[in-house]
Design a protein around this motif. Structure first.
Motif, short mmCIF file in Angstrom:
data_model
loop_
_atom_site.label_atom_id
_atom_site.label_comp_id
_atom_site.label_asym_id
_atom_site.label_seq_id
_atom_site.Cartn_x
_atom_site.Cartn_y
_atom_site.Cartn_z
N PRO A 103 4.43 -0.50 -12.15
CA PRO A 103 3.78 0.74 -12.59
C PRO A 103 2.97 0.59 -13.88
CG PRO A 103 6.08 0.80 -13.18
CD PRO A 103 5.89 -0.46 -12.37
N ILE A 104 3.17 -0.52 -14.60
CA ILE A 104 2.34 -0.79 -15.77
C ILE A 104 1.89 -2.24 -15.71
CG2 ILE A 104 3.50 0.91 -17.23
CD1 ILE A 104 4.97 -1.45 -18.58
N PRO A 113 4.06 7.63 -6.78
CA PRO A 113 2.83 7.23 -7.46
C PRO A 113 2.14 6.10 -6.69
CG PRO A 113 4.65 7.38 -9.01
CD PRO A 113 5.24 7.47 -7.64
N TYR A 114 0.84 6.13 -6.69
CA TYR A 114 0.06 5.08 -6.03
C TYR A 114 0.46 3.70 -6.57
CZ TYR A 114 -3.95 2.25 -4.59
OH TYR A 114 -4.75 1.26 -4.05
N SER A 115 0.60 2.73 -5.66
CA SER A 115 0.97 1.38 -6.09
C SER A 115 0.54 0.35 -5.06
CB SER A 115 2.49 1.27 -6.30
OG SER A 115 2.86 -0.06 -6.57
N TYR A 149 0.88 -1.16 0.00
CA TYR A 149 0.00 0.00 0.00
C TYR A 149 0.92 1.21 0.00
CZ TYR A 149 -3.83 3.20 0.82
OH TYR A 149 -4.75 4.20 0.68
N ILE A 150 1.12 1.76 -1.18
CA ILE A 150 1.94 2.95 -1.35
C ILE A 150 1.01 4.05 -1.88
CG2 ILE A 150 3.84 3.99 -2.64
CD1 ILE A 150 5.15 1.18 -2.63
N HIS A 151 0.70 4.99 -1.01
CA HIS A 151 -0.31 6.01 -1.34
C HIS A 151 -0.04 7.24 -0.48
CE1 HIS A 151 -4.89 7.08 -1.69
NE2 HIS A 151 -4.11 7.93 -2.34
#
Length: 470
Positions: A340-341, A322-324, A217-219
């Motif tokens: 990221p993609i 970036p959210y991830s 949870y990277i936000h």
């Protein structure tokens, strides 16, 4: 506050603290993992793996917590057949009224309203015309409300994280087992279109044997902290150390590894950075100097399973990124990643010519082309998505995955099926809060992950039983 709580964390009851052994040949010392107590199952109780309860023609629902997440859930339930919204509860009366307007706009009658006091939610749970209590309050009240709901004959659906300590986790497990009521954590990310399609691909053997998975949870919440009632979320990070919000990354990762369905998490090691942005935010917004802010800006945890597989879980809500949710898997024959993609990497032998005519152009060190990815995702689209995708995207909720989560919960209750996520999933995905703290506070020592099924982790082989009932 909690009934039937096993006194597990009184001093964290370390059964096997860091111990070193050496043999007469002066072999290197071996570090044994820290262990926490696993309470015995109360007499007369059995596990609730694949729990089946009486079919409900109509699922009668009461909602507790109508701040950030609750109103969206009320809105989604107006679109789900076979449901009746019976009661609404929030400490603030105006929030209840706002949700009443959602019902009015949907052409539905008003629900019973509860508000204005700290324990008005208990009155909702005391009703005899509710089957399911849907809990979307702040974290600290989740477990208490879930326990009370089950004690009063209701199934409990609890927003993430459903429990913040091992005491709360064991209480939820014991109560679900004793009452034979479902206790489901509302983890929406397992219903994301990429995640569920990739899970189906993994179950079909496209990636070979899954060896390693990653989740996070990277936000950056810098612009969101102020929206949490009474600033409860920043306060929690200020006062607690470790991965306090692991479930969005843990859920999809654990499903890929069939956790408690043939494998189990065995040992973890966690570490964090120093705390910088949390105390800086408090200083900026309140002028208060905080010298003992607990949670580091970044927390990273490695987990090894019984079957020799690994997981990497990360938490960061403090720094510009970036959210991830990470969502990556490494298999013997392939790789998948959402961030990221969205991409896949596969051995050519894993893709047949009837799916992709030019499959021989694939290689094992580069992503498949967009055309190939599209063909794969169409080929392996999960049956649930085939059924619900169009409606889910119209109704919404994080792109539709919230609607699918709620629909599946209702579907299983109406058809007397095991839920897609059970109380042991809840336990395994929430235990990171306490266990990562224990590791970090002991210089990143290894910590043994309890078997929350108490021996049932190998009872069911594979996760294919879940999501499969249509």
């Amino acid at each position: 506050m909690l009934k039937h709580v096993t006194s597990l964390l009184t001093g964290l009851a370390l059964l096997a603290c860091i111990s070193c052994t050496s043999n007469k040949n002066n072999a290197p010392q071996t570090l044994q993992p820290l262990e926490v107590a696993v309470p015995e199952r109360p007499a007369g109780q059995t596990d609730v793996i694949n729990l089946i309860t009486e079919k409900l023609d109509t699922v009668r629902v009461g909602f507790i917590g109508l701040g950030m997440r609750g109103p969206g859930a009320v809105e989604r339930f107006t679109h789900i057949p076979g449901t009746k919204i019976v009661a609404l509860c929030d400490i603030l009366p105006e929030r209840v009224e706002n949700s009443q307007k959602i019902l009015e706009n949907a052409g539905l009658p008003k629900a019973a309203a509860y508000s204005g006091s700290e324990d008005s939610w208990k009155q909702l749970c005391d009703r005899d015309d509710i089957d399911l209590v849907y809990i979307a309050t702040d974290w600290k009240h989740h477990a208490e409300m879930g326990l009370y709901a089950m004690e009063h004959g209701k199934h409990a659906a609890i927003e993430v994280p459903a429990a913040m300590s091992l005491d709360e986790i064991w209480a939820l497990i014991n109560t679900s087992e004793r009452t034979r009521k479902h206790c489901m954590q509302l983890e929406n990310c397992v219903y994301d279109f990429f995640e569920l399609t990739t899970l189906n691909m993994a179950q079909q053997g496209v990636f070979g044997d899954i060896l390693h998975v990653e989740g996070s949870y990277i936000h950056n919440l810098e612009d969101f902290w102020k929206h949490y009632w009474n600033n409860w979320r920043m306060d929690y990070n200020q006062n607690h150390r470790g991965d306090v919000y692991a479930t969005h990354g843990m859920g999809p990762a654990c499903q890929l590894l069939d956790i408690h369905r043939g494998d189990r998490m065995k040992t973890l090691v966690s570490m964090d950075t120093k705390a910088v942005n949390g105390p800086a935010y408090i200083k900026k917004t309140t002028g208060e100097e905080v010298n003992d802010f607990q949670n580091g800006d970044q927390t990273s945890t490695l987990i090894r399973t019984e079957n020799g597989k690994t997981m990497l879980i990360q938490h960061n809500v403090m720094t510009p990124r970036p959210y991830s949710r990470m969502y990556q898997l490494t298999g013997t024959d392939g790789y998948a990643s959402k961030y990221p993609i969205e991409e896949y990497c596969l051995r050519p032998s894993q893709v047949s010519s009837d799916i992709i005519p030019n499959h021989e152009d694939l290689n094992a060190h580069g992503s498949v082309s967009e055309d190939v990815k599209k063909a794969l995702m169409e080929k392996y689209k999960h049956p649930i998505h085939k059924e619900l995708e169009e409606t889910a995207k119209k109704v919404g909720g994080h792109g539709g995955m919230d609607y699918i989560m709620d629909y599946r919960l209702v579907y299983c209750l109406r058809n007397g099926l095991p839920l897609d996520m059970d109380v042991y999933d809840l336990a395994e995905w929430c235990c990171m809060a306490d266990l990562t703290r224990l590791s970090i506070e002991n210089n990143s020592a290894p910590v043994a992950v309890p078997d929350f099924t108490r021996g049932g982790w190998n009872k069911v082989q594979g996760y294919k039983h879940a999501f499969a009932q249509q």
